[in-house]
Design an enzyme around this catalytic site. Structure first.
Site, mmCIF file in Angstrom:
data_model
loop_
_atom_site.group_PDB
_atom_site.id
_atom_site.type_symbol
_atom_site.label_atom_id
_atom_site.label_comp_id
_atom_site.label_asym_id
_atom_site.label_seq_id
_atom_site.Cartn_x
_atom_site.Cartn_y
_atom_site.Cartn_z
ATOM 1 N N ARG A 151 15.130 49.025 -84.060
ATOM 2 C CA ARG A 151 16.333 48.787 -83.252
ATOM 3 C C ARG A 151 16.160 49.471 -81.883
ATOM 4 O O ARG A 151 15.167 50.162 -81.644
ATOM 5 C CB ARG A 151 17.577 49.331 -83.959
ATOM 6 N N GLY A 152 17.135 49.253 -81.023
ATOM 7 C CA GLY A 152 17.196 49.984 -79.754
ATOM 8 C C GLY A 152 15.979 49.772 -78.861
ATOM 9 O O GLY A 152 15.407 48.677 -78.783
ATOM 10 N N ILE A 153 15.604 50.837 -78.182
ATOM 11 C CA ILE A 153 14.536 50.774 -77.179
ATOM 12 C C ILE A 153 13.191 50.450 -77.832
ATOM 13 O O ILE A 153 12.392 49.687 -77.298
ATOM 14 C CB ILE A 153 14.487 52.107 -76.398
ATOM 15 N N ASN B 190 8.556 57.040 -80.163
ATOM 16 C CA ASN B 190 9.897 56.651 -79.705
ATOM 17 C C ASN B 190 11.016 57.244 -80.567
ATOM 18 O O ASN B 190 12.139 57.407 -80.112
ATOM 19 C CB ASN B 190 9.971 55.111 -79.716
ATOM 20 N N LYS C 13 14.115 67.632 -75.946
ATOM 21 C CA LYS C 13 13.400 66.748 -75.011
ATOM 22 C C LYS C 13 12.621 67.552 -73.962
ATOM 23 O O LYS C 13 11.580 67.104 -73.483
ATOM 24 C CB LYS C 13 14.381 65.764 -74.366
ATOM 25 N N TYR D 154 19.661 68.390 -78.544
ATOM 26 C CA TYR D 154 18.865 67.228 -78.119
ATOM 27 C C TYR D 154 18.176 67.524 -76.787
ATOM 28 O O TYR D 154 16.976 67.248 -76.622
ATOM 29 C CB TYR D 154 19.790 66.021 -78.005
HETATM 30 P P1 NDP Z 1 18.171 54.658 -81.754
HETATM 31 O O1 NDP Z 1 19.030 55.676 -82.371
HETATM 32 O O2 NDP Z 1 18.679 53.276 -81.599
HETATM 33 O O3 NDP Z 1 16.783 54.579 -82.524
HETATM 34 C C1 NDP Z 1 16.116 55.742 -82.867
HETATM 35 C C2 NDP Z 1 15.082 55.422 -83.912
HETATM 36 O O4 NDP Z 1 14.525 56.661 -84.356
HETATM 37 C C3 NDP Z 1 15.656 54.727 -85.131
HETATM 38 O O5 NDP Z 1 15.252 53.390 -85.123
HETATM 39 C C4 NDP Z 1 15.070 55.498 -86.311
HETATM 40 O O6 NDP Z 1 14.258 54.647 -87.098
HETATM 41 C C5 NDP Z 1 14.103 56.472 -85.669
HETATM 42 N N1 NDP Z 1 14.065 57.743 -86.403
HETATM 43 C C6 NDP Z 1 15.017 58.700 -86.530
HETATM 44 N N2 NDP Z 1 14.596 59.673 -87.351
HETATM 45 C C7 NDP Z 1 13.342 59.344 -87.741
HETATM 46 C C8 NDP Z 1 12.364 59.931 -88.581
HETATM 47 N N3 NDP Z 1 12.602 61.079 -89.241
HETATM 48 N N4 NDP Z 1 11.187 59.300 -88.752
HETATM 49 C C9 NDP Z 1 10.924 58.140 -88.117
HETATM 50 N N5 NDP Z 1 11.800 57.509 -87.318
HETATM 51 C C10 NDP Z 1 12.996 58.115 -87.137
HETATM 52 O O7 NDP Z 1 17.698 55.272 -80.360
HETATM 53 P P2 NDP Z 1 17.304 54.641 -78.941
HETATM 54 O O8 NDP Z 1 16.643 53.348 -79.107
HETATM 55 O O9 NDP Z 1 18.464 54.778 -78.068
HETATM 56 O O10 NDP Z 1 16.271 55.758 -78.456
HETATM 57 C C11 NDP Z 1 14.877 55.599 -78.500
HETATM 58 C C12 NDP Z 1 14.260 56.747 -77.741
HETATM 59 O O11 NDP Z 1 14.776 56.788 -76.394
HETATM 60 C C13 NDP Z 1 14.581 58.125 -78.327
HETATM 61 O O12 NDP Z 1 13.462 58.961 -78.210
HETATM 62 C C14 NDP Z 1 15.690 58.636 -77.412
HETATM 63 O O13 NDP Z 1 15.768 60.044 -77.415
HETATM 64 C C15 NDP Z 1 15.259 58.074 -76.085
HETATM 65 N N6 NDP Z 1 16.323 57.969 -75.096
HETATM 66 C C16 NDP Z 1 17.370 57.133 -75.308
HETATM 67 C C17 NDP Z 1 18.371 57.016 -74.359
HETATM 68 C C18 NDP Z 1 19.523 56.066 -74.531
HETATM 69 O O14 NDP Z 1 20.402 56.038 -73.651
HETATM 70 N N7 NDP Z 1 19.580 55.280 -75.602
HETATM 71 C C19 NDP Z 1 18.335 57.792 -73.106
HETATM 72 C C20 NDP Z 1 17.184 58.645 -72.988
HETATM 73 C C21 NDP Z 1 16.221 58.724 -73.949
HETATM 74 P P3 NDP Z 1 14.503 54.302 -88.661
HETATM 75 O O15 NDP Z 1 15.922 54.653 -89.003
HETATM 76 O O16 NDP Z 1 14.215 52.851 -88.735
HETATM 77 O O17 NDP Z 1 13.491 55.131 -89.365
#
Ligand code: NDP
Length: 228
Positions: A12-14, A83, A157, A153
């Site tokens: 999902r997401g980025i 990510n 980072k 958080y």
């Molecule tokens: P989401 O919360 O949508 O996605 C984060 C992902 O991290 C999930 O898909 C989850 O995957 C995965 N995750 C969490 N814990 C674990 C774990 N223990 N092992 C493996 N995977 C894990 O976040 P975003 O898409 O928003 O963010 C992606 C990146 O961008 C992150 O690093 C975030 O810090 C960074 N970021 C985001 C911003 C924003 O505005 N959204 C701004 C700045 C930085 P699953 O549950 O499938 O395992």
């Protein structure tokens, strides 16, 4: 040669947006998630031969199994996109923050990113132009950006950025960089963010495929180097 690219947390997401962009450019994308079914479903949605792997970055056995699977399936890794991340303390004051929450945040965002990078280093060493992209955040910048939002958080980072510098020194053959996607509309970013996940993923995609291999140990946003 088709680049083989692993993206953690890509259902999902980025991460998912980046996977779609990279696959559209012809890369062999590997979608990682803690949940095998969600990883497989995301890979199917992406199409273009996208593969999937189960990966919990906090679990050494899970990381080891993912390395073994990708070794067997592909024999090398060209790009590792770290990510995955969590935010547990959205609107919390540092003074109310429980040390356990800080520890859990650091364990995923920093130690997890380190563990995965260390474990995949041998597969990256088999690539002729290996790259590691750590998805960081402006929230971790020491460059005059101060905010009381999500202190655990933000601390994590900042540490990811130093981890990027240390990885870059430890792996001189690998192009290691941090990037900030900007505030994006994802589960983490919420619905009010100005950027789409695709806009946030753009610099990741560029770093994975197009950025010069000489670009190392930097922090980037919108395809440009920014101060730490
Ligand atoms: P989401 O919360 O949508 O996605 C984060 C992902 O991290 C999930 O898909 C989850 O995957 C995965 N995750 C969490 N814990 C674990 C774990 N223990 N092992 C493996 N995977 C894990 O976040 P975003 O898409 O928003 O963010 C992606 C990146 O961008 C992150 O690093 C975030 O810090 C960074 N970021 C985001 C911003 C924003 O505005 N959204 C701004 C700045 C930085 P699953 O549950 O499938 O395992």
């Amino acid at each position: 040669m088709t680049p083989i690219i692993l993206i953690t947390g890509a259902t999902r997401g980025i991460g998912f947006a980046a996977a779609g962009q990279l696959a559209a450019h012809g890369a062999q994308v590997i979608i990682a998630s803690r949940d095998q079914d969600r990883a497989a479903a995301a890979a199917e949605k992406i199409g273009r031969g996208a593969a999937s792997v189960t990966l919990d970055i906090t679990d050494p056995a899970s990381v080891e199994a993912a390395v073994a699977q990708i070794d067997t399936q592909f024999g090398r890794l060209d790009v590792l996109a770290n990510n995955s991340a969590i935010v547990l303390d959205h609107y919390q004051s540092l003074l109310d923050l429980k040390p356990e929450v800080l520890l859990e945040t650091l364990n995923t965002n920093v130690v997890g990113t380190f563990r995965v990078s260390q474990a995949f280093a041998p597969l990256l060493a088999r690539s002729s132009a290996a790259r590691i992209i750590n998805v960081s955040s402006g929230a971790g910048s020491l460059n005059g950006v101060s905010q009381a939002w999500a202190p655990a958080y933000c601390i994590s980072k900042t540490a990811v950025n130093m981890l990027t510098q240390q990885l870059s020194l430890a792996l001189p053959e690998v192009m290691v960089n941090s990037m900030c996607p900007g505030w994006c509309r994802t589960e983490m970013g919420g619905g009010n963010a100005p950027r789409s996940p695709g806009e946030g993923a753009d610099t990741l995609t560029w770093l994975a495929l197009e950025a010069p291999h000489s670009l190392r140990g930097k922090f980037l946003k919108d395809r440009a180097v920014i101060p730490w």
